[in-house]
Write a protein that holds these residues in place. Sequence first.
Motif, mmCIF file in Angstrom:
data_model
loop_
_atom_site.group_PDB
_atom_site.id
_atom_site.type_symbol
_atom_site.label_atom_id
_atom_site.label_comp_id
_atom_site.label_asym_id
_atom_site.label_seq_id
_atom_site.Cartn_x
_atom_site.Cartn_y
_atom_site.Cartn_z
ATOM 1 N N ARG A 42 0.855 -1.188 0.000
ATOM 2 C CA ARG A 42 0.000 0.000 0.000
ATOM 3 C C ARG A 42 0.894 1.242 0.000
ATOM 4 O O ARG A 42 1.925 1.270 0.675
ATOM 5 C CB ARG A 42 -0.896 0.015 1.219
ATOM 6 N N ARG A 43 0.490 2.248 -0.735
ATOM 7 C CA ARG A 43 1.265 3.496 -0.792
ATOM 8 C C ARG A 43 0.725 4.473 0.243
ATOM 9 O O ARG A 43 -0.465 4.768 0.282
ATOM 10 C CB ARG A 43 1.203 4.099 -2.193
ATOM 11 N N ILE A 44 1.633 4.992 1.076
ATOM 12 C CA ILE A 44 1.274 5.855 2.195
ATOM 13 C C ILE A 44 1.882 7.236 1.956
ATOM 14 O O ILE A 44 3.085 7.369 1.646
ATOM 15 C CB ILE A 44 1.784 5.270 3.519
ATOM 16 N N LEU A 45 1.060 8.254 2.124
ATOM 17 C CA LEU A 45 1.515 9.626 1.907
ATOM 18 C C LEU A 45 2.537 10.023 2.973
ATOM 19 O O LEU A 45 2.325 9.798 4.169
ATOM 20 C CB LEU A 45 0.320 10.577 1.933
ATOM 21 N N LEU A 46 3.645 10.621 2.532
ATOM 22 C CA LEU A 46 4.685 11.103 3.441
ATOM 23 C C LEU A 46 4.541 12.609 3.633
ATOM 24 O O LEU A 46 4.072 13.335 2.754
ATOM 25 C CB LEU A 46 6.073 10.782 2.868
ATOM 26 N N LYS A 47 4.986 13.064 4.811
ATOM 27 C CA LYS A 47 4.967 14.499 5.090
ATOM 28 C C LYS A 47 6.161 15.218 4.473
ATOM 29 O O LYS A 47 6.113 16.420 4.224
ATOM 30 C CB LYS A 47 4.949 14.733 6.603
ATOM 31 N N SER A 48 7.222 14.477 4.255
ATOM 32 C CA SER A 48 8.473 15.089 3.781
ATOM 33 C C SER A 48 8.330 15.589 2.351
ATOM 34 O O SER A 48 7.565 15.041 1.538
ATOM 35 C CB SER A 48 9.616 14.069 3.863
ATOM 36 N N THR A 49 9.122 16.630 2.056
ATOM 37 C CA THR A 49 9.071 17.225 0.714
ATOM 38 C C THR A 49 10.412 17.135 -0.004
ATOM 39 O O THR A 49 10.520 17.521 -1.168
ATOM 40 C CB THR A 49 8.666 18.704 0.809
ATOM 41 N N THR A 50 11.450 16.632 0.675
ATOM 42 C CA THR A 50 12.760 16.451 0.048
ATOM 43 C C THR A 50 13.143 14.984 0.093
ATOM 44 O O THR A 50 12.653 14.221 0.920
ATOM 45 C CB THR A 50 13.839 17.284 0.765
ATOM 46 N N LEU A 51 14.066 14.608 -0.799
ATOM 47 C CA LEU A 51 14.461 13.205 -0.904
ATOM 48 C C LEU A 51 15.137 12.716 0.364
ATOM 49 O O LEU A 51 14.851 11.615 0.858
ATOM 50 C CB LEU A 51 15.386 13.024 -2.116
ATOM 51 N N ASP A 52 16.019 13.533 0.941
ATOM 52 C CA ASP A 52 16.730 13.115 2.147
ATOM 53 C C ASP A 52 15.756 12.915 3.316
ATOM 54 O O ASP A 52 15.850 11.936 4.056
ATOM 55 C CB ASP A 52 17.799 14.147 2.528
ATOM 56 N N ASN A 53 14.819 13.851 3.457
ATOM 57 C CA ASN A 53 13.839 13.707 4.543
ATOM 58 C C ASN A 53 12.910 12.520 4.311
ATOM 59 O O ASN A 53 12.457 11.872 5.254
ATOM 60 C CB ASN A 53 13.023 14.991 4.686
ATOM 61 N N CYS A 54 12.608 12.258 3.045
ATOM 62 C CA CYS A 54 11.770 11.091 2.742
ATOM 63 C C CYS A 54 12.454 9.807 3.187
ATOM 64 O O CYS A 54 11.809 8.897 3.728
ATOM 65 C CB CYS A 54 11.492 11.036 1.235
ATOM 66 N N ARG A 55 13.767 9.711 2.952
ATOM 67 C CA ARG A 55 14.494 8.504 3.358
ATOM 68 C C ARG A 55 14.449 8.328 4.868
ATOM 69 O O ARG A 55 14.291 7.215 5.378
ATOM 70 C CB ARG A 55 15.943 8.595 2.867
ATOM 71 N N ILE A 56 14.563 9.430 5.619
ATOM 72 C CA ILE A 56 14.502 9.346 7.079
ATOM 73 C C ILE A 56 13.110 8.896 7.533
ATOM 74 O O ILE A 56 12.955 8.018 8.379
ATOM 75 C CB ILE A 56 14.868 10.699 7.701
ATOM 76 N N GLU A 57 12.086 9.519 6.948
ATOM 77 C CA GLU A 57 10.707 9.184 7.327
ATOM 78 C C GLU A 57 10.360 7.744 6.954
ATOM 79 O O GLU A 57 9.671 7.042 7.688
ATOM 80 C CB GLU A 57 9.736 10.162 6.663
ATOM 81 N N MET A 58 10.856 7.288 5.792
ATOM 82 C CA MET A 58 10.598 5.914 5.373
ATOM 83 C C MET A 58 11.232 4.920 6.336
ATOM 84 O O MET A 58 10.641 3.879 6.664
ATOM 85 C CB MET A 58 11.136 5.686 3.962
ATOM 86 N N ALA A 59 12.439 5.225 6.811
ATOM 87 C CA ALA A 59 13.095 4.338 7.772
ATOM 88 C C ALA A 59 12.321 4.279 9.079
ATOM 89 O O ALA A 59 12.206 3.217 9.706
ATOM 90 C CB ALA A 59 14.535 4.821 8.021
ATOM 91 N N GLN A 60 11.792 5.427 9.497
ATOM 92 C CA GLN A 60 10.992 5.458 10.723
ATOM 93 C C GLN A 60 9.738 4.590 10.585
ATOM 94 O O GLN A 60 9.378 3.840 11.495
ATOM 95 C CB GLN A 60 10.607 6.892 11.056
ATOM 96 N N LYS A 61 9.082 4.677 9.467
ATOM 97 C CA LYS A 61 7.861 3.896 9.273
ATOM 98 C C LYS A 61 8.164 2.405 9.164
ATOM 99 O O LYS A 61 7.382 1.570 9.628
ATOM 100 C CB LYS A 61 7.110 4.402 8.039
ATOM 101 N N ARG A 62 9.287 2.058 8.559
ATOM 102 C CA ARG A 62 9.660 0.647 8.530
ATOM 103 C C ARG A 62 9.950 0.138 9.941
ATOM 104 O O ARG A 62 9.637 -1.004 10.287
ATOM 105 C CB ARG A 62 10.867 0.438 7.619
ATOM 106 N N GLY A 63 10.555 0.996 10.760
ATOM 107 C CA GLY A 63 10.813 0.604 12.146
ATOM 108 C C GLY A 63 9.526 0.402 12.927
ATOM 109 O O GLY A 63 9.405 -0.511 13.740
ATOM 110 N N ILE A 64 8.579 1.280 12.676
ATOM 111 C CA ILE A 64 7.275 1.150 13.324
ATOM 112 C C ILE A 64 6.645 -0.188 12.964
ATOM 113 O O ILE A 64 6.110 -0.907 13.805
ATOM 114 C CB ILE A 64 6.355 2.313 12.903
ATOM 115 N N ARG A 65 6.722 -0.541 11.688
ATOM 116 C CA ARG A 65 6.118 -1.788 11.228
ATOM 117 C C ARG A 65 6.871 -3.011 11.734
ATOM 118 O O ARG A 65 6.286 -3.978 12.219
ATOM 119 C CB ARG A 65 6.084 -1.806 9.700
#
Length: 419
Positions: A42-65
């Motif tokens: 499933r595709r989940i909307l991210l709050k980040s607007t830059t590539l570097d911040n997206c990578r950080i947010e994606m890692a956080q969500k994977r950790g949550i899961r």
Amino acid sequence: MGTSFEKVHDYMGRRVRGLWQRNGKFYQQLLVEQPDGQVAPRRILLKSTTLDNCRIEMAQKRGIRDQGEAASEPLEIPSFAVCCRRYFDFHESLKHGLKRQTTIDRERWSLNRWQVHFGHLRVNQVTRVMINGFMQKRLRGGRNPRTVNIDLINLRQVLKYARDCGFFTDQERLPTEGVKPLRYKAPVRPLLKDEQFGLLCEKADSSANRSGPILADFIRFLGFSGGRYKESLRLKWKDVSFELRQVTFGSDGLSKNGKARVVDFNPALEAHLRIMHARRAPDCKYLFPSPQRGGKDIPASDLRGSLFAARAEADLEWVGFHDLRHFFASYCVMSGIDFKTIAEWLGHESGTALIDKVYGHLAADHKRRMAQKVSFSLAQQAASPAEQPAVAAVQQSPSAVLPLPTQSGESAATTALAS
């Protein structure tokens, strides 16, 4: 950029795994639980607007899961329909449920109607306008305002559950907040009179139906105890104590509020139970055994069909089993029993408030009738000749109106009574 999802690449042209972009927004693709319980991407909307911040947010969500860490917000807000399913799964999974299964079934039936209206929306997208619109639609369809109010209560329970699950933030108000219940005035049912109660029992006794004698016992028991229909059918003789002179309702934990209550014997109830006990079947532990039980020891499951036949013969089509509970409460009030005791016998958690609201007028009427029975024979004999006619007139006709004062002064009779 079009409306379709596009892969995202870094500054070196390499594909960023799991990251997609559409309309200038970034989305992370994760395996999450679907409405049918299966795990799927499933595709989940991210709050980040830059590539570097997206990578950080994606890692956080994977950790949550992967690690089950606490999330500041849910990975996915479920639809209202899915939230309803989880709500029922939660209550049905409890070993000692907060709700009885019959309550859950009634809520499910009610919430199915809401799901038809906006079940496809995410639960946090339900608005107050949608709720009010559906309530008006139900009214236009001929639904009773009381039924619509019950639907609103059930909706509120699911939305509170959704907030507890984190699908609403602490700052968000539930869409049901501020929605006022519809005004509803319950119809006043007539009070079952002594002669009508006796006639109903007589028709049940004389019924050719095999359930007739059991129905007659059941009618008398409800009228003398104030028991509810279902809880009374389940009663066993172990719930009756002739030593303590009381019957216990809800000892099986299946009463309306899940609590047991005790009703003390009144003379009519005790006499009826002793008669029933003397002729009970020795192999049956239930007060009201099934007439089709054969060799099984099971209670009667439903006596409503037999009641319909008996009340038709008695020309009392409006009488239901719950009217027998009102019959008991009404006569308790008119017998001068205090409201607190009546509330305890009936199992009203609201205490005396409901008794006063529903039956308070009976107490006032009863007091007025009792006042007319007060006799002052000796005092009347000692009254002056001018007083005696007025006192006698009032005693003979309590509704008689005394002469009004004239312009020159009060009549002799009213002057004597006022002095």
